[in-house]
Scaffold this motif. Structure first.
Motif, mmCIF file in Angstrom:
data_model
loop_
_atom_site.group_PDB
_atom_site.id
_atom_site.type_symbol
_atom_site.label_atom_id
_atom_site.label_comp_id
_atom_site.label_asym_id
_atom_site.label_seq_id
_atom_site.Cartn_x
_atom_site.Cartn_y
_atom_site.Cartn_z
ATOM 1 N N ALA A 1 0.948 -1.357 0.094
ATOM 2 C CA ALA A 1 0.197 0.127 0.024
ATOM 3 C C ALA A 1 0.689 1.173 -0.092
ATOM 4 O O ALA A 1 0.439 2.354 -0.735
ATOM 5 C CB ALA A 1 -0.966 -0.108 1.345
ATOM 6 N N ILE A 2 2.087 1.306 0.896
ATOM 7 C CA ILE A 2 2.855 2.333 0.722
ATOM 8 C C ILE A 2 3.370 2.447 -0.697
ATOM 9 O O ILE A 2 3.557 3.897 -1.107
ATOM 10 C CB ILE A 2 4.036 2.168 2.001
ATOM 11 N N ALA A 3 3.853 1.558 -1.259
ATOM 12 C CA ALA A 3 4.475 1.468 -2.590
ATOM 13 C C ALA A 3 3.360 2.181 -3.514
ATOM 14 O O ALA A 3 3.913 3.098 -4.639
ATOM 15 C CB ALA A 3 4.882 0.292 -2.917
ATOM 16 N N THR A 4 2.455 1.876 -3.546
ATOM 17 C CA THR A 4 1.287 2.111 -4.540
ATOM 18 C C THR A 4 0.948 3.419 -4.311
ATOM 19 O O THR A 4 0.794 4.162 -5.190
ATOM 20 C CB THR A 4 0.053 1.247 -4.051
ATOM 21 N N ALA A 5 0.869 3.935 -3.071
ATOM 22 C CA ALA A 5 0.649 5.434 -2.727
ATOM 23 C C ALA A 5 1.835 6.313 -2.935
ATOM 24 O O ALA A 5 1.605 7.542 -3.051
ATOM 25 C CB ALA A 5 0.100 5.397 -1.171
ATOM 26 N N GLY A 6 2.863 5.833 -3.413
ATOM 27 C CA GLY A 6 4.020 6.609 -3.717
ATOM 28 C C GLY A 6 4.832 7.290 -2.568
ATOM 29 O O GLY A 6 5.597 8.086 -2.735
ATOM 30 N N LEU A 7 4.639 6.703 -1.296
ATOM 31 C CA LEU A 7 5.347 7.046 -0.035
ATOM 32 C C LEU A 7 6.460 6.215 0.118
ATOM 33 O O LEU A 7 7.125 6.557 1.483
ATOM 34 C CB LEU A 7 3.996 6.991 0.954
ATOM 35 N N ALA A 8 6.768 5.302 -0.537
ATOM 36 C CA ALA A 8 7.725 4.411 -0.234
ATOM 37 C C ALA A 8 9.209 5.475 -0.058
ATOM 38 O O ALA A 8 9.387 6.221 -0.887
ATOM 39 C CB ALA A 8 8.082 3.418 -1.234
ATOM 40 N N GLY A 9 9.938 5.319 0.917
ATOM 41 C CA GLY A 9 11.520 5.825 1.235
ATOM 42 C C GLY A 9 11.007 7.368 1.959
ATOM 43 O O GLY A 9 12.204 7.883 1.862
ATOM 44 N N ARG A 10 9.770 7.655 1.926
ATOM 45 C CA ARG A 10 9.759 8.994 2.431
ATOM 46 C C ARG A 10 9.844 9.248 3.902
ATOM 47 O O ARG A 10 10.782 10.189 4.307
ATOM 48 C CB ARG A 10 8.064 9.426 2.312
ATOM 49 N N TRP A 11 9.958 8.016 4.846
ATOM 50 C CA TRP A 11 10.284 8.069 6.116
ATOM 51 C C TRP A 11 11.093 7.118 6.350
ATOM 52 O O TRP A 11 10.686 5.765 6.140
ATOM 53 C CB TRP A 11 9.060 8.065 6.846
ATOM 54 N N ARG A 12 12.293 7.162 6.826
ATOM 55 C CA ARG A 12 13.418 6.273 7.031
ATOM 56 C C ARG A 12 12.988 5.360 8.072
ATOM 57 O O ARG A 12 13.292 4.103 8.186
ATOM 58 C CB ARG A 12 14.726 6.866 7.162
ATOM 59 N N ASP A 13 12.567 6.056 9.233
ATOM 60 C CA ASP A 13 11.985 5.358 10.441
ATOM 61 C C ASP A 13 11.045 4.397 10.202
ATOM 62 O O ASP A 13 11.021 3.284 10.710
ATOM 63 C CB ASP A 13 11.761 6.358 11.516
ATOM 64 N N VAL A 14 10.296 4.690 9.302
ATOM 65 C CA VAL A 14 9.041 3.816 9.202
ATOM 66 C C VAL A 14 9.326 2.560 8.360
ATOM 67 O O VAL A 14 9.109 1.575 8.924
ATOM 68 C CB VAL A 14 7.976 4.635 8.428
ATOM 69 N N ASP A 15 10.262 2.963 7.270
ATOM 70 C CA ASP A 15 10.776 1.940 6.535
ATOM 71 C C ASP A 15 11.646 0.723 7.394
ATOM 72 O O ASP A 15 11.568 -0.608 7.401
ATOM 73 C CB ASP A 15 11.699 2.200 5.475
ATOM 74 N N ALA A 16 12.235 1.399 8.373
ATOM 75 C CA ALA A 16 13.205 0.555 9.254
ATOM 76 C C ALA A 16 12.437 -0.321 10.133
ATOM 77 O O ALA A 16 12.524 -1.480 10.373
ATOM 78 C CB ALA A 16 14.223 1.451 10.014
ATOM 79 N N ALA A 17 11.351 0.172 10.660
ATOM 80 C CA ALA A 17 10.303 -0.125 11.537
ATOM 81 C C ALA A 17 9.708 -1.282 10.984
ATOM 82 O O ALA A 17 9.282 -2.543 11.228
ATOM 83 C CB ALA A 17 9.509 0.577 12.134
ATOM 84 N N LEU A 18 9.145 -1.115 9.515
ATOM 85 C CA LEU A 18 8.481 -2.173 8.915
ATOM 86 C C LEU A 18 9.476 -3.441 8.586
ATOM 87 O O LEU A 18 9.095 -4.400 8.658
ATOM 88 C CB LEU A 18 8.109 -1.636 7.439
ATOM 89 N N ALA A 19 10.746 -3.083 8.248
ATOM 90 C CA ALA A 19 11.685 -4.379 7.961
ATOM 91 C C ALA A 19 12.063 -4.862 8.930
ATOM 92 O O ALA A 19 11.837 -6.356 9.075
ATOM 93 C CB ALA A 19 12.928 -3.751 7.145
ATOM 94 N N ASP A 20 12.094 -4.398 10.240
ATOM 95 C CA ASP A 20 12.492 -4.956 11.719
ATOM 96 C C ASP A 20 11.197 -5.726 12.215
ATOM 97 O O ASP A 20 11.500 -6.822 12.402
ATOM 98 C CB ASP A 20 12.779 -4.013 12.502
ATOM 99 N N SER A 21 10.030 -5.293 11.782
ATOM 100 C CA SER A 21 8.896 -6.113 12.182
ATOM 101 C C SER A 21 8.584 -7.370 11.337
ATOM 102 O O SER A 21 8.188 -8.363 11.763
ATOM 103 C CB SER A 21 7.765 -5.135 12.163
#
Length: 75
Positions: A42-62
């Motif tokens: 959904a983040i990739a589809t919305a074009g928001l991928a890479g906008r927040w490093r902390d969100v990307d890191a939390a997503l990968a960690d989870s």
């Protein structure tokens, strides 16, 4: 037949509202890997991928934490 979870949509709404801290908190208590993968999509589809490093890191960690086999402690 399983129904689609609304959890990714709710987290995406937090991000669109400009509240990445709340989104990270929700990501850390995600229901499962399936929902996290749906959020990534959904983040990739919305074009928001890479906008927040902390969100990307939390997503990968989870995703990593929930995908790994559970550690077992003997009594």
């Amino acid at each position: 037949m399983t129904s689609r979870s609304s959890w990714p949509d709710k987290v995406l709404a937090l991000l669109r509202a400009g509240n990445p801290a709340a989104a990270i908190a929700q990501i850390k208590v995600a229901p499962g890997v399936k929902d996290l993968r749906a959020l990534e999509k959904a983040i990739a589809t919305a074009g928001l991928a890479g906008r927040w490093r902390d969100v990307d890191a939390a997503l990968a960690d989870s995703v990593e934490a929930l995908s790994a086999p559970r550690l077992h402690r003997s009594p």
